[in-house]
Design an enzyme around this catalytic site. Structure first.
Site, PDB file in Angstrom:
ATOM      1  N   THR A   1       6.320  -0.164  -4.108  1.00 39.62           N
ATOM      2  CA  THR A   1       4.986  -0.591  -4.211  1.00 39.62           C
ATOM      3  C   THR A   1       4.527  -1.845  -4.889  1.00 39.62           C
ATOM      4  O   THR A   1       5.247  -1.994  -5.955  1.00 39.62           O
ATOM      5  CB  THR A   1       3.709   0.580  -4.518  1.00 39.62           C
TER       6      THR A   1
ATOM      7  N   TYR B   1       0.061   6.035 -10.613  1.00 41.05           N
ATOM      8  CA  TYR B   1       0.751   5.807  -9.264  1.00 41.05           C
ATOM      9  C   TYR B   1       1.698   4.753  -9.466  1.00 41.05           C
ATOM     10  O   TYR B   1       2.864   5.015  -9.157  1.00 41.05           O
ATOM     11  CB  TYR B   1      -0.492   5.456  -8.292  1.00 41.05           C
TER      12      TYR B   1
HETATM   13  N1  UFG Z   1     -11.827  -3.649  -0.358  1.00 40.98           N
HETATM   14  C1  UFG Z   1     -13.195  -4.018  -0.090  1.00 40.98           C
HETATM   15  N2  UFG Z   1     -13.958  -2.931   0.400  1.00 40.98           N
HETATM   16  C2  UFG Z   1     -13.170  -1.559   0.895  1.00 40.98           C
HETATM   17  C3  UFG Z   1     -11.737  -1.606   0.496  1.00 40.98           C
HETATM   18  C4  UFG Z   1     -11.193  -2.524  -0.055  1.00 40.98           C
HETATM   19  O1  UFG Z   1     -13.659  -5.041  -0.508  1.00 40.98           O
HETATM   20  O2  UFG Z   1     -14.036  -0.829   1.479  1.00 40.98           O
HETATM   21  C5  UFG Z   1     -10.977  -4.947  -0.992  1.00 40.98           C
HETATM   22  C6  UFG Z   1     -10.379  -4.468  -2.333  1.00 40.98           C
HETATM   23  O3  UFG Z   1     -11.420  -4.692  -3.297  1.00 40.98           O
HETATM   24  C7  UFG Z   1      -9.171  -5.527  -2.029  1.00 40.98           C
HETATM   25  C8  UFG Z   1      -8.779  -5.276  -0.754  1.00 40.98           C
HETATM   26  O4  UFG Z   1      -9.916  -5.163   0.004  1.00 40.98           O
HETATM   27  O5  UFG Z   1      -9.802  -6.892  -2.520  1.00 40.98           O
HETATM   28  C9  UFG Z   1      -7.725  -4.680  -0.224  1.00 40.98           C
HETATM   29  O6  UFG Z   1      -8.322  -3.397  -0.834  1.00 40.98           O
HETATM   30  P1  UFG Z   1      -7.268  -1.932  -0.300  1.00 40.98           P
HETATM   31  O7  UFG Z   1      -7.902  -0.789  -1.029  1.00 40.98           O
HETATM   32  O8  UFG Z   1      -7.146  -2.041   1.228  1.00 40.98           O
HETATM   33  O9  UFG Z   1      -5.708  -2.305  -0.798  1.00 40.98           O
HETATM   34  P2  UFG Z   1      -5.111  -2.363  -2.372  1.00 40.98           P
HETATM   35  O10 UFG Z   1      -5.084  -3.805  -2.455  1.00 40.98           O
HETATM   36  O11 UFG Z   1      -6.376  -2.018  -3.361  1.00 40.98           O
HETATM   37  O12 UFG Z   1      -4.157  -1.449  -2.565  1.00 40.98           O
HETATM   38  C10 UFG Z   1      -2.858  -1.986  -2.237  1.00 40.98           C
HETATM   39  C11 UFG Z   1      -1.981  -0.707  -1.728  1.00 40.98           C
HETATM   40  C12 UFG Z   1      -1.875   0.314  -2.962  1.00 40.98           C
HETATM   41  C13 UFG Z   1      -1.327  -0.347  -4.219  1.00 40.98           C
HETATM   42  C14 UFG Z   1      -2.181  -1.303  -4.514  1.00 40.98           C
HETATM   43  C15 UFG Z   1      -1.606  -2.193  -5.555  1.00 40.98           C
HETATM   44  O13 UFG Z   1      -2.451   0.013  -0.561  1.00 40.98           O
HETATM   45  O14 UFG Z   1      -1.172   1.363  -2.600  1.00 40.98           O
HETATM   46  O15 UFG Z   1      -2.274  -2.393  -3.311  1.00 40.98           O
HETATM   47  O16 UFG Z   1      -2.680  -3.054  -6.166  1.00 40.98           O
HETATM   48  F1  UFG Z   1      -1.502   0.717  -5.050  1.00 40.98           F
END
Ligand code: UFG
Length: 334
Positions: free
Chosen positions: A119, A143
């Site tokens: 990841t 994680y």
């Molecule tokens: N976001 C929102 N609203 C939501 C969900 C997400 O604004 O309801 C934003 C987050 O703040 C971020 C972007 O959308 O800016 C993407 O968020 P996600 O939750 O879809 O994904 P992440 O980037 O947080 O997570 C990904 C992987 C994880 C990993 C992580 C590492 O899915 O497994 O990157 O930073 F751990």
């Protein structure tokens, strides 16, 4: 070929990609977060835990793996960042400890190739963009550490035994199988595109935008969204690379190398559906980097990977198609 976690989101797409490429594949999954319906009926399915070494021995024997042949694609594990902060020892057991057992079984039985689901969380909050494989790994949660520690075990094992590995570091995986055979089925998902299509279909009222004052063009977080079908294809190609060069191990980013902001994603969902998702401006979520974009040059130079779905609206269309099908599957599985 054994796929661990083959009933899960990314694992089930890999199973389809392997079958589509004419490979033999079997699945082990304890169904703690996976779904039996995600695995095709004609794929040998072992319901059990990768910590069960006797079961692994039986699978290797039945699938003709070991003594220098066969491969494992290892997806089984827990993936929820806040849960890992609340239950770190569970993550180190479920992700790191059980991976150790799986690697040990591969060594003991002579399974020579392991492809590991890693990841971008191994990079933590990188201060560069795009992120290369040389960017320092500095996880900021258990994680990310649990995955990075597994990478380290693989590297040390590959140095000591006749085994090579490929760790694929995923950026933001989204979308679903274009033929709508599988997709992301987890209830209570938190990933932006899944959340947004649920909202578009009326399964939730609104989408919260976590942070509007980041140092990005529109102030919202920027991510490199990769279609799960293209990611699965990269796995098949990486496996071929492992088999072709048994003395070489690989660690490669998986992303397209371009980012979209939260607002751009929501606008794209609105364009695809012709509707308007309700947006709620919320504060930042702890631990979120402003921008996370992959440098995917190594992947592209190492394997003949030609993305087929590297278009945000296509990713959203496929995610929507799966989300529409999901209630029927859940009902028939109940
Ligand atoms: N976001 C929102 N609203 C939501 C969900 C997400 O604004 O309801 C934003 C987050 O703040 C971020 C972007 O959308 O800016 C993407 O968020 P996600 O939750 O879809 O994904 P992440 O980037 O947080 O997570 C990904 C992987 C994880 C990993 C992580 C590492 O899915 O497994 O990157 O930073 F751990």
């Amino acid at each position: 070929m054994l796929v661990t976690g083959g009933a899960g989101y990314i694992g089930s797409h890999a199973v389809h990609a392997l079958r589509d490429a004419g490979r033999n594949v079997a699945v082990i999954d304890n169904l703690s977060t996976g779904f039996r319906f995600a695995v095709p009926d004609d794929v040998p399915f072992y319901e059990g835990d990768i910590a069960d070494s006797a079961l692994l021995a039986r699978i290797f024997a039945e699938q003709g793996m070991g003594d220098g042949s066969g491969a494992i694609m290892h997806f089984a594990g827990s993936i929820i960042v806040p849960e890992s902060v609340a239950k770190p020892l569970y993550y180190y057991e479920n992700n790191t400890g059980k991976s150790r057992g799986l690697i040990e079984a591969a060594v003991a039985h002579g399974v020579p190739h392991i492809l590991f689901s890693s990841t971008a969380a191994t990079y933590g909050v990188p201060d560069v963009s795009p992120v290369t494989e040389q960017t320092p790994t500095q996880p900021i949660n258990p994680y990310g550490w649990s995955k990075l520690m597994t990478e380290q075990m693989l590297a040390d094992t590959a140095a000591a035994y006749p085994l090579n590995f490929c760790a694929l570091r995923y950026f933001n995986v989204a979308g679903a199988d274009p033929q709508v055979r599988t997709g992301q089925s987890t209830a209570g998902a938190t990933h932006l595109i899944k959340v947004a299509v649920e909202a578009a279909l009326g399964k939730r009222d609104a989408v919260s935008i976590f942070g509007t004052n980041y140092d990005t063009p529109d102030g919202t977080g920027v991510r490199d969204y990769i279609h799960v079908g293209d990611l699965a294809a990269a796995h098949v190609l990486a496996l071929d690379a492992l088999i072709a060069e048994p003395s070489r191990s690989l660690t490669m980013n998986c992303g397209y190398g371009r980012g979209f902001s939260v607002l751009e994603v929501l606008d794209a969902v609105d364009r695809v559906t012709g509707g308007r998702i309700k947006r709620v401006f919320a504060g930042r979520r702890a631990g979120d980097p402003a921008k996370l974009v992959a440098d995917s040059a190594l992947l592209r130079a190492t394997v003949p990977w030609t993305p087929r779905f590297d278009d945000l609206e296509t990713i959203i269309e496929h995610a929507l198609a799966w989300e529409e099908k999901l209630p029927t599957l859940r009902r028939s599985a109940a």
